[in-house]
Design a protein around this motif. Structure first.
Motif, PDB file in Angstrom:
ATOM      1  N   ASN A 142      16.015   5.016 -11.774  1.00 49.81           N
ATOM      2  CA  ASN A 142      15.075   4.002 -11.922  1.00 49.81           C
ATOM      3  C   ASN A 142      15.440   2.949 -10.703  1.00 49.81           C
ATOM      4  N   LEU A 143      14.376   3.183  -9.847  1.00 46.75           N
ATOM      5  CA  LEU A 143      14.268   2.119  -8.310  1.00 46.75           C
ATOM      6  C   LEU A 143      13.600   1.101  -8.469  1.00 46.75           C
ATOM      7  N   ASN A 144      14.148  -0.144  -8.351  1.00 48.54           N
ATOM      8  CA  ASN A 144      13.221  -1.374  -8.117  1.00 48.54           C
ATOM      9  C   ASN A 144      13.252  -1.763  -6.739  1.00 48.54           C
ATOM     10  N   VAL A 145      12.083  -2.026  -6.017  1.00 50.10           N
ATOM     11  CA  VAL A 145      11.995  -2.145  -4.776  1.00 50.10           C
ATOM     12  C   VAL A 145      11.326  -3.462  -4.682  1.00 50.10           C
ATOM     13  N   ASP A 146      11.938  -4.487  -4.039  1.00 51.00           N
ATOM     14  CA  ASP A 146      11.619  -5.963  -4.232  1.00 51.00           C
ATOM     15  C   ASP A 146      10.811  -6.376  -2.927  1.00 51.00           C
ATOM     16  N   LEU A 147       9.591  -6.512  -3.030  1.00 53.04           N
ATOM     17  CA  LEU A 147       8.682  -6.954  -1.633  1.00 53.04           C
ATOM     18  C   LEU A 147       8.095  -8.730  -1.998  1.00 53.04           C
ATOM     19  N   THR A 148       8.812  -9.229  -2.533  1.00 48.85           N
ATOM     20  CA  THR A 148       8.412 -10.515  -2.818  1.00 48.85           C
ATOM     21  C   THR A 148       8.433 -11.340  -1.664  1.00 48.85           C
ATOM     22  N   ARG A 149       7.297 -12.291  -1.118  1.00 43.73           N
ATOM     23  CA  ARG A 149       7.172 -13.025  -0.082  1.00 43.73           C
ATOM     24  C   ARG A 149       7.330 -12.276   1.222  1.00 43.73           C
ATOM     25  N   ASN A 150       6.517 -11.444   1.341  1.00 44.18           N
ATOM     26  CA  ASN A 150       6.028 -10.650   2.276  1.00 44.18           C
ATOM     27  C   ASN A 150       4.476 -11.124   2.989  1.00 44.18           C
ATOM     28  N   LYS A 151       4.102 -10.126   3.515  1.00 41.90           N
ATOM     29  CA  LYS A 151       2.523 -10.320   4.281  1.00 41.90           C
ATOM     30  C   LYS A 151       1.658  -9.174   3.727  1.00 41.90           C
ATOM     31  N   ILE A 152       2.005  -8.687   2.427  1.00 41.53           N
ATOM     32  CA  ILE A 152       0.836  -7.899   1.859  1.00 41.53           C
ATOM     33  C   ILE A 152      -0.493  -8.619   1.446  1.00 41.53           C
ATOM     34  N   THR A 153      -1.373  -8.347   2.056  1.00 41.21           N
ATOM     35  CA  THR A 153      -2.804  -8.806   1.578  1.00 41.21           C
ATOM     36  C   THR A 153      -3.793  -7.810   0.802  1.00 41.21           C
ATOM     37  N   VAL A 154      -3.664  -6.649   1.031  1.00 44.98           N
ATOM     38  CA  VAL A 154      -4.439  -5.770   0.349  1.00 44.98           C
ATOM     39  C   VAL A 154      -3.796  -4.368   0.098  1.00 44.98           C
ATOM     40  N   LEU A 155      -4.103  -3.889  -1.150  1.00 41.56           N
ATOM     41  CA  LEU A 155      -3.642  -2.691  -1.392  1.00 41.56           C
ATOM     42  C   LEU A 155      -4.518  -1.696  -1.521  1.00 41.56           C
ATOM     43  N   SER A 156      -4.677  -0.990  -0.518  1.00 42.05           N
ATOM     44  CA  SER A 156      -5.633   0.206  -0.261  1.00 42.05           C
ATOM     45  C   SER A 156      -5.725   1.162  -1.283  1.00 42.05           C
ATOM     46  N   ASN A 157      -6.964   1.804  -1.161  1.00 38.09           N
ATOM     47  CA  ASN A 157      -7.013   3.017  -2.401  1.00 38.09           C
ATOM     48  C   ASN A 157      -5.510   4.130  -2.028  1.00 38.09           C
ATOM     49  N   ILE A 158      -5.269   4.293  -0.708  1.00 40.30           N
ATOM     50  CA  ILE A 158      -4.295   5.150  -0.608  1.00 40.30           C
ATOM     51  C   ILE A 158      -2.901   4.504  -1.115  1.00 40.30           C
ATOM     52  N   ASP A 159      -2.488   3.302  -0.585  1.00 44.24           N
ATOM     53  CA  ASP A 159      -1.477   2.525  -1.304  1.00 44.24           C
ATOM     54  C   ASP A 159      -1.409   2.591  -2.713  1.00 44.24           C
ATOM     55  N   THR A 160      -2.634   2.464  -3.340  1.00 44.95           N
ATOM     56  CA  THR A 160      -2.450   2.325  -4.896  1.00 44.95           C
ATOM     57  C   THR A 160      -1.912   3.639  -5.370  1.00 44.95           C
ATOM     58  N   LYS A 161      -2.577   5.027  -4.931  1.00 47.32           N
ATOM     59  CA  LYS A 161      -2.163   6.107  -5.208  1.00 47.32           C
ATOM     60  C   LYS A 161      -0.664   6.396  -5.056  1.00 47.32           C
ATOM     61  N   LYS A 162      -0.122   5.869  -3.910  1.00 47.14           N
ATOM     62  CA  LYS A 162       1.254   6.011  -3.805  1.00 47.14           C
ATOM     63  C   LYS A 162       2.042   5.063  -4.735  1.00 47.14           C
ATOM     64  N   LEU A 163       1.564   3.849  -5.221  1.00 43.39           N
ATOM     65  CA  LEU A 163       2.253   3.123  -6.035  1.00 43.39           C
ATOM     66  C   LEU A 163       2.376   3.782  -7.409  1.00 43.39           C
ATOM     67  N   LYS A 164       1.123   4.282  -7.931  1.00 42.56           N
ATOM     68  CA  LYS A 164       1.132   5.041  -9.301  1.00 42.56           C
ATOM     69  C   LYS A 164       2.025   6.302  -9.278  1.00 42.56           C
ATOM     70  N   SER A 165       2.086   6.802  -8.088  1.00 46.32           N
ATOM     71  CA  SER A 165       2.988   8.165  -8.141  1.00 46.32           C
ATOM     72  C   SER A 165       4.412   7.630  -8.179  1.00 46.32           C
ATOM     73  N   PHE A 166       4.646   6.519  -7.387  1.00 49.46           N
ATOM     74  CA  PHE A 166       6.208   6.236  -7.283  1.00 49.46           C
ATOM     75  C   PHE A 166       6.649   5.525  -8.699  1.00 49.46           C
ATOM     76  N   SER A 167       5.549   4.963  -9.339  1.00 46.51           N
ATOM     77  CA  SER A 167       5.972   4.298 -10.584  1.00 46.51           C
ATOM     78  C   SER A 167       5.947   5.271 -11.942  1.00 46.51           C
ATOM     79  N   GLU A 168       5.754   6.470 -11.698  1.00 43.06           N
ATOM     80  CA  GLU A 168       5.466   7.311 -12.989  1.00 43.06           C
ATOM     81  C   GLU A 168       6.782   7.455 -13.518  1.00 43.06           C
ATOM     82  N   VAL A 169       8.136   7.204 -13.077  1.00 41.59           N
ATOM     83  CA  VAL A 169       9.189   7.618 -13.733  1.00 41.59           C
ATOM     84  C   VAL A 169       9.927   6.022 -13.924  1.00 41.59           C
TER      85      VAL A 169
END
Length: 636
Positions: A319-346
């Protein structure tokens, strides 16, 4: 009781009293000796070697904690050295600390500097901490048998707010003297007993710029390191490289992860490094295969703008936690969202709190993903429902992401898109025609601009494969090189060619240029009277004007006789630094690299083939013959 019996009893009592008195005397003697030893050790900690000052005014030893802690304060003007401290501990540790373990903490004040040579080894030292110091000699390695024989028990290594001096000349010295030991040490970098490694708010100071030779040695070292087996760091659990320059952070973590296997590593902390991208060693198959127990990667307080780097290895069960707080992420594109869901399945999690998110109409899947979140589905992302985002139309207005209505807010945008699509469908043939006209104009401009290069390329492709038989040559090869590379030319190139081709006839500056003649004429005639021109390409060659002239003449000969110019690349060069013609040649013709294992066989074979095609003769170049004295033999 008789008189004899009474006498025996009295003697026994006297003897027992004497024994007790003797024992008290012995105990007092031992205590006095221990106090004397302790006093002497404390004096040694303040003074060391010929009465010289060792580490400033104080070096405190704290016994009330376990293991024993030694704290040293270094001020401006003090000279503290790990080598000297090691000698001191060899003399006093047994009487002072016994066989126990200890921790060492060094703190500098008012610009204090210290000398630390790798490897960092002290008998019994479990923790080594350095704060606010300027560190010298860090790359002046100590590979003596005395140091290498020390069994390291170091578990914690920490540098905070330090500046480490790097001297290229010192490093080159060790590359030349201790290459095998250096490779073995740098492959592992840190002790395999280490549990935590912390490098924060620190930097490296380069004493001077590296020369081309030193840079070449560094490239060789990196190649050799890749060939060695990876080191097993079975005890390392925590790595922190924080508040560094972004290039230093990327380089350090990449070097560590690419050269090791980490069975216990659970946390990688790369916070506050100004990273604009994730280091290349993270989120790869190799990372997941060599780090079994990884639970957290801290990338907070950086300048990362998206999560496109996310990747989950199919066989990773943690179970891997990736901390990206206080960065410069403004938009989660559709491609990024797909990766997020795939990464978070377990049960993996990506924390994007405190990022300047904007609610736009280009992240439909992200809103759908938030709507799916509940206690049973992606529960680790429930915090997203309460996050705020900036309105795309008015970036001063904050709104709750979960309250964003894609249908309502993006209907207008969709209508505009449909209108644009209708306009394009109506006038698509006009658009296509206009585009073709523009392409034709651009093609005509490029053709006009590069017509000379096209003619050159045409000549290259249509020229013959062999030398003209009616133009015999006097030399097998003219060697074009920079004077800075002449030692390599004489000692390596000429010597090796003479051994492979004993009767090879080479044209060299010092031997065959006509004294008193114009240098340009000498170059032209040397090229024309040689079957080949061997161009020794290096950084020194690029900087020489005469070398450029030699290349231009040989290049024109190549356009006439396709195999005339042969480039020997003796070091790696950035092709963008080259003259256009030379870059064109290297992109069009095959050249030989000195690092090639078959370099000498290919070179000798090429020259031998050329010699078989033509017989030696007298020169028929009139301009060249006019330069020669009457008794000069031109076909030596």
């Amino acid at each position: 009781m008789t008189g004899n019996a009474r006498h025996v009893v009295q003697m026994g009592i006297s003897l027992r009293t004497a024994q007790l008195s003797l024992m008290r005397t012995v105990n007092l003697t031992q205590k006095c000796r221990q106090k004397s030893q302790m006093k002497q050790v404390k004096m040694n900690l303040r003074k060391y070697g010929n009465g010289k000052r060792f580490i400033g005014k104080s070096c405190k030893v704290l016994y009330d904690i376990s293991p024993t802690s030694i704290i040293c304060n270094v001020t401006n003007g003090d000279q503290w050295s790990l080598d000297s401290f090691r000698e001191l501990m060899n003399d006093t540790k047994k009487s002072y600390l016994g066989k126990g373990q200890f921790t060492l903490e060094i703190e500098c004040h008012d610009g204090g500097n210290i000398s630390i040579r790798q490897p960092i080894k002290l008998q019994g030292m479990t923790t080594f901490t350095v704060r606010d110091c300027y560190i010298t000699d860090y790359y002046d390695y100590d590979f003596s048998q005395e140091v290498l024989s020390i069994e390291s028990v170091l578990q914690n290594l920490k540098f905070t707010n330090c500046k480490i001096e790097y001297s290229p000349s010192v490093r080159v010295k060790h590359i030349q003297k201790n290459l095998k030991k250096l490779l073995a040490y740098e492959k592992c970098q840190i002790s395999n007993t280490l549990r935590t490694f912390i490098f924060q708010k620190s930097s490296y100071y380069l004493t001077r710029r590296s020369t081309s030779k030193e840079l070449e040695l560094e490239r060789i070292i990196k190649k050799e390191l890749r060939l060695l087996r990876k080191c097993a760091h079975n005890n390392l659990t925590y790595v922190e490289m924080s508040s560094l320059h972004r290039f230093s952070a990327e380089d350090m973590i990449d070097n560590l992860l690419q050269n090791g296997i980490f069975n216990s590593l659970s946390v990688i902390n790369l916070t506050n490094n100004g990273l604009e991208r994730v280091p290349s060693s993270l989120f790869t198959d190799s990372m997941y295969q060599t780090i079994d127990s990884l639970s957290k990667i801290d990338l907070s307080r950086n300048k990362i703008e998206d999560i496109s780097f996310l990747y989950k290895y199919f066989d990773f069960a943690g179970n891997l936690n990736v901390d990206l707080t206080r960065n410069k992420i403004t938009v989660l594109s559709n491609i990024d969202t797909k990766k997020l869901k795939s990464f978070s399945e377990v049960k993996n999690e990506v924390n994007i709190r405190e990022n300047p998110l904007i609610c736009t109409c280009y992240q439909k899947l992200f809103y759908e993903f938030i709507a799916e979140i509940n206690d049973k589905n992606f529960e680790q992302y429930t915090y997203l429902k309460s996050m705020k985002c900036l309105d795309q139309e008015n970036e001063r207005n904050l709104k709750n992401i979960s309250a964003f209505s894609y249908e309502g807010m993006c209907k207008k945008t969709d209508s505009v898109v449909c209108v644009h699509e209708g306009i394009f469908a109506r006038y698509k043939y006009s658009f296509i025609g206009f585009s073709l006209v523009c392409l034709a104009i651009v093609f005509a401009c490029l053709l006009s601009k590069y017509k000379y290069r096209i003619k050159q390329l045409y000549k290259v492709k249509t020229s013959g494969q062999c030398h003209c038989p009616d133009n015999p040559k006097c030399y097998d090869a003219f060697i074009s090189y920079s004077s800075s590379d002449e030692r390599w030319v004489y000692d390596v190139l000429c010597t090796r060619l003479k051994s492979l081709l004993p009767d090879v006839n080479l044209c060299l500056h010092h031997k065959d240029f006509i004294p008193g003649a114009c240098i340009a004429d000498n170059i032209i005639n040397s090229v024309e009277n040689s079957r080949y021109t061997l161009l020794i390409l290096s950084l020194n060659f690029i900087e020489s004007e005469w070398c450029q002239l030699e290349f231009q003449k040989a290049f024109h000969q190549t356009l006439k006789h396709r195999r005339h110019l042969l480039v020997l690349l003796i070091e790696d060069i950035d092709f963008s630094l080259l003259d256009f013609d030379l870059r064109f040649f290297l992109q069009t013709y095959t050249y030989l690299k000195y690092s090639d294992k078959l370099f000498w066989q290919k070179l000798a074979g090429t020259l031998q083939t050329s010699r078989d095609e033509a017989k030696p003769c007298q020169s028929n170049n009139q301009a060249f013959n006019q330069l020669l004295p009457p008794d000069y033999d031109s076909c030596v």
